[in-house]
Design a protein around this motif. Structure first.
Motif, PDB file in Angstrom:
ATOM      1  N   LEU A  21       0.956  -1.185   0.080  1.00 36.00           N
ATOM      2  CA  LEU A  21      -0.065  -0.037   0.063  1.00 36.00           C
ATOM      3  C   LEU A  21       1.054   1.235   0.030  1.00 36.00           C
ATOM      4  O   LEU A  21       1.554   1.572   0.903  1.00 36.00           O
ATOM      5  N   VAL A  22       1.076   1.795  -1.174  1.00 36.05           N
ATOM      6  CA  VAL A  22       1.933   3.036  -1.326  1.00 36.05           C
ATOM      7  C   VAL A  22       1.668   4.278  -0.548  1.00 36.05           C
ATOM      8  O   VAL A  22       2.235   4.959   0.083  1.00 36.05           O
ATOM      9  N   SER A  82     -12.985   1.633  11.026  1.00 31.51           N
ATOM     10  CA  SER A  82     -12.182   0.848  11.846  1.00 31.51           C
ATOM     11  C   SER A  82     -11.562  -0.049  10.810  1.00 31.51           C
ATOM     12  O   SER A  82     -10.577  -0.891  10.981  1.00 31.51           O
ATOM     13  N   VAL A  83     -12.188  -0.653   9.672  1.00 27.67           N
ATOM     14  CA  VAL A  83     -11.815  -1.223   8.589  1.00 27.67           C
ATOM     15  C   VAL A  83     -10.442  -0.724   8.027  1.00 27.67           C
ATOM     16  O   VAL A  83      -9.618  -1.608   7.591  1.00 27.67           O
ATOM     17  N   ILE A  84     -10.516   0.570   7.972  1.00 24.70           N
ATOM     18  CA  ILE A  84      -9.433   1.349   7.207  1.00 24.70           C
ATOM     19  C   ILE A  84      -8.467   1.935   8.005  1.00 24.70           C
ATOM     20  O   ILE A  84      -7.045   1.860   7.927  1.00 24.70           O
ATOM     21  N   ALA A  85      -8.762   2.753   9.082  1.00 21.56           N
ATOM     22  CA  ALA A  85      -7.853   3.468  10.005  1.00 21.56           C
ATOM     23  C   ALA A  85      -6.692   2.660  10.539  1.00 21.56           C
ATOM     24  O   ALA A  85      -5.448   3.019  10.679  1.00 21.56           O
ATOM     25  N   PRO A  86      -7.110   1.500  11.289  1.00 27.16           N
ATOM     26  CA  PRO A  86      -6.019   1.009  12.148  1.00 27.16           C
ATOM     27  C   PRO A  86      -4.948   0.373  11.103  1.00 27.16           C
ATOM     28  O   PRO A  86      -3.705   0.677  11.375  1.00 27.16           O
ATOM     29  N   ASN A  87      -5.248  -0.259  10.048  1.00 27.85           N
ATOM     30  CA  ASN A  87      -4.057  -0.704   8.958  1.00 27.85           C
ATOM     31  C   ASN A  87      -3.314   0.552   8.412  1.00 27.85           C
ATOM     32  O   ASN A  87      -2.157   0.318   8.189  1.00 27.85           O
ATOM     33  N   ALA A  88      -3.955   1.570   8.205  1.00 26.76           N
ATOM     34  CA  ALA A  88      -3.335   2.849   7.662  1.00 26.76           C
ATOM     35  C   ALA A  88      -2.353   3.307   8.771  1.00 26.76           C
ATOM     36  O   ALA A  88      -1.293   3.725   8.389  1.00 26.76           O
ATOM     37  N   LEU A  89      -2.752   3.356   9.898  1.00 28.99           N
ATOM     38  CA  LEU A  89      -1.880   3.898  10.882  1.00 28.99           C
ATOM     39  C   LEU A  89      -0.550   3.022  11.244  1.00 28.99           C
ATOM     40  O   LEU A  89       0.446   3.600  11.526  1.00 28.99           O
ATOM     41  N   VAL A  90      -0.877   1.715  11.089  1.00 28.01           N
ATOM     42  CA  VAL A  90       0.278   0.719  11.384  1.00 28.01           C
ATOM     43  C   VAL A  90       1.186   1.216  10.054  1.00 28.01           C
ATOM     44  O   VAL A  90       2.419   1.248  10.194  1.00 28.01           O
ATOM     45  N   ASN A  91       0.802   1.268   8.965  1.00 30.35           N
ATOM     46  CA  ASN A  91       1.568   1.467   7.738  1.00 30.35           C
ATOM     47  C   ASN A  91       2.538   2.573   7.627  1.00 30.35           C
ATOM     48  O   ASN A  91       3.346   2.766   7.108  1.00 30.35           O
ATOM     49  N   SER A  96       7.740  -1.405   5.266  1.00 32.11           N
ATOM     50  CA  SER A  96       6.990  -2.269   4.179  1.00 32.11           C
ATOM     51  C   SER A  96       5.691  -2.279   3.579  1.00 32.11           C
ATOM     52  O   SER A  96       5.577  -2.201   2.421  1.00 32.11           O
ATOM     53  N   LYS A  97       4.916  -1.573   4.545  1.00 26.91           N
ATOM     54  CA  LYS A  97       3.464  -1.394   4.136  1.00 26.91           C
ATOM     55  C   LYS A  97       2.826  -2.465   3.453  1.00 26.91           C
ATOM     56  O   LYS A  97       1.962  -2.182   2.416  1.00 26.91           O
ATOM     57  N   VAL A  98       3.189  -3.735   3.665  1.00 25.87           N
ATOM     58  CA  VAL A  98       2.667  -4.763   2.823  1.00 25.87           C
ATOM     59  C   VAL A  98       1.316  -5.184   3.597  1.00 25.87           C
ATOM     60  O   VAL A  98       1.077  -5.128   4.863  1.00 25.87           O
ATOM     61  N   ILE A  99       0.186  -5.760   2.723  1.00 23.87           N
ATOM     62  CA  ILE A  99      -0.769  -6.183   3.202  1.00 23.87           C
ATOM     63  C   ILE A  99      -1.072  -7.710   2.351  1.00 23.87           C
ATOM     64  O   ILE A  99      -0.743  -7.517   1.106  1.00 23.87           O
ATOM     65  N   ASP A 182      -1.654   2.099  -5.319  1.00 23.88           N
ATOM     66  CA  ASP A 182      -1.465   3.452  -5.127  1.00 23.88           C
ATOM     67  C   ASP A 182      -2.632   4.185  -4.315  1.00 23.88           C
ATOM     68  O   ASP A 182      -3.413   4.989  -4.643  1.00 23.88           O
ATOM     69  N   HIS A 183      -2.537   3.743  -3.088  1.00 19.39           N
ATOM     70  CA  HIS A 183      -3.609   4.010  -2.234  1.00 19.39           C
ATOM     71  C   HIS A 183      -3.527   3.548  -0.882  1.00 19.39           C
ATOM     72  O   HIS A 183      -2.157   2.947  -0.444  1.00 19.39           O
ATOM     73  N   PHE A 184      -4.153   4.176   0.327  1.00 21.73           N
ATOM     74  CA  PHE A 184      -3.569   3.610   1.682  1.00 21.73           C
ATOM     75  C   PHE A 184      -4.550   2.530   1.951  1.00 21.73           C
ATOM     76  O   PHE A 184      -4.561   2.111   3.268  1.00 21.73           O
ATOM     77  N   TYR A 185      -5.681   2.135   1.316  1.00 23.13           N
ATOM     78  CA  TYR A 185      -6.240   0.795   1.753  1.00 23.13           C
ATOM     79  C   TYR A 185      -6.577   0.264   0.244  1.00 23.13           C
ATOM     80  O   TYR A 185      -6.568   0.750  -0.826  1.00 23.13           O
ATOM     81  N   CYS A 186      -7.184  -1.058   0.444  1.00 24.52           N
ATOM     82  CA  CYS A 186      -7.593  -1.900  -0.898  1.00 24.52           C
ATOM     83  C   CYS A 186      -8.819  -1.361  -1.424  1.00 24.52           C
ATOM     84  O   CYS A 186      -9.952  -1.554  -0.411  1.00 24.52           O
TER      85      CYS A 186
END
Length: 323
Positions: A21-22, A82-91, A96-99, A182-186
């Motif tokens: 996730l770029v 909550s589906v988006i924010a926690p993963n974005a915060l970790v990245n 690596s920003k890998v999902i 090219d986004h912060f979530y899928c």
């Protein structure tokens, strides 16, 4: 993951183990700033929506269809942010920003489900206001608890159906050009950019289904509020007219914010290509709108403000009694 290349130089489809996730790019300072902004938005979103859910559950005076739907709206907002924010915060704090492939599909499924559910739920809330204001005598019978529960269930079923279609069509595509989203979530538009097969069918379903959902629910809202406006103008009581305008104004503000941003992102043909604009718009409807909804409904709603005051007084009495 490296992309296999044929001897003639053409790309071949691969079985991706994951995506990168770029996000927004930038250096460590930019990422730290984004982390702080996203964290602040998410914390306010969680606190605001949890407060609405608890308040409506505990206060018997708010046990009406309108607040039942509002409680479900808060639940949907809480879940889909909550589906988006926690993963974005970790990245933001990760290099690596890998999902994983499965994680990306899961995130897309639940995001699509909850966002579509919110669109249907806002239309149901408009219908509820239409029945309450235009047919007050029939309202208690028409909007009985069973009907309200079935309407909410229907919004989730509609969201689930759209989510199944979008997720299954997207992840059956062969991905070969890159694994960098090219986004912060899928989401569907950036994933379509990675496909090496034809995406015509996917774009048709994306614009067709999303366009149909947005247009049909928007029409339901507009027709409902058209009748409501006529009814309000016929009212002789100034205080009654003010109360109705205040309640309906909150809902129209929430509807305008949500439908406006979603339409720009998904219901126009150029949406897939404009990822830079899409990221900013996505922040707005994944975090800013879920944060604003509780504020919109509480600050402009006397019943909610009175319930908050009663809850505060009850808490003070409990504290005094414990001393």
């Amino acid at each position: 993951m490296a992309t296999p290349v044929h001897r003639n130089g053409s790309l071949s489809a691969v079985s991706l183990q994951g995506f990168v996730l770029v996000g927004f790019g930038g250096g460590a300072e930019t990422q730290a700033l984004l982390f702080a902004v996203f964290l602040a938005l998410y914390v306010v979103t969680v606190l605001g929506n949890l407060t609405m859910i608890v308040l409506i559950t505990l206060d018997a005076r708010l046990h009406s269809p309108m607040y039942f739907f509002l409680k479900n709206l808060s639940f949907v907002d809480l879940c889909y942010s909550s589906v988006i924010a926690p993963n974005a915060l970790v990245n933001f704090l990760s290099s690596s920003k890998v999902i994983s492939f499965e994680g990306c599909a899961t995130q897309l499924f639940f995001f699509s489900l909850l966002a579509t559910t919110e669109a249907f739920l806002l239309a149901v809330m408009a219908y509820d206001r239409f029945m309450a204001i235009c047919s007050p005598l029939q309202y208690p019978v028409t909007m009985c608890p069973m009907t309200c529960a079935l309407l909410v269930l229907g919004t989730f079923c509609g969201g689930c159906l759209n989510s199944i279609v979008q997720t299954s069509l997207t992840f059956q595509l062969p991905f070969c050009s890159s694994n960098r989203i090219d986004h912060f979530y899928c989401d569907v538009p950036p994933l379509l950019q990675l496909a090496c097969g034809s995406t015509a069918l996917n774009e048709l379903f994306l614009f067709g289904l999303c366009g149909f959902i947005i247009v049909s629910t928007s029409l339901a809202v507009l027709v409902s509020y058209g009748y409501i406006t006529v009814t309000i103008l016929r009212m002789h009581s100034g205080s009654g007219r003010h109360k109705v305008f205040s309640t309906c104004g909150s809902h129209m503000t929430a509807v305008s914010l949500f439908y406006g941003t979603v339409f720009v992102m998904y219901a126009q043909p150029g949406a897939v290509a404009s990822m830079a604009q899409g990221k900013v718009i996505s922040v707005f409807y994944t975090l800013v709108i879920p944060m604003l909804n509780p504020l919109i409904y509480s600050l402009r709603n006397k019943d909610v403000k009175d319930a908050l005051q009663r809850l505060g007084q009850r808490h003070s009495l409990v504290k005094k009694g414990g001393k």
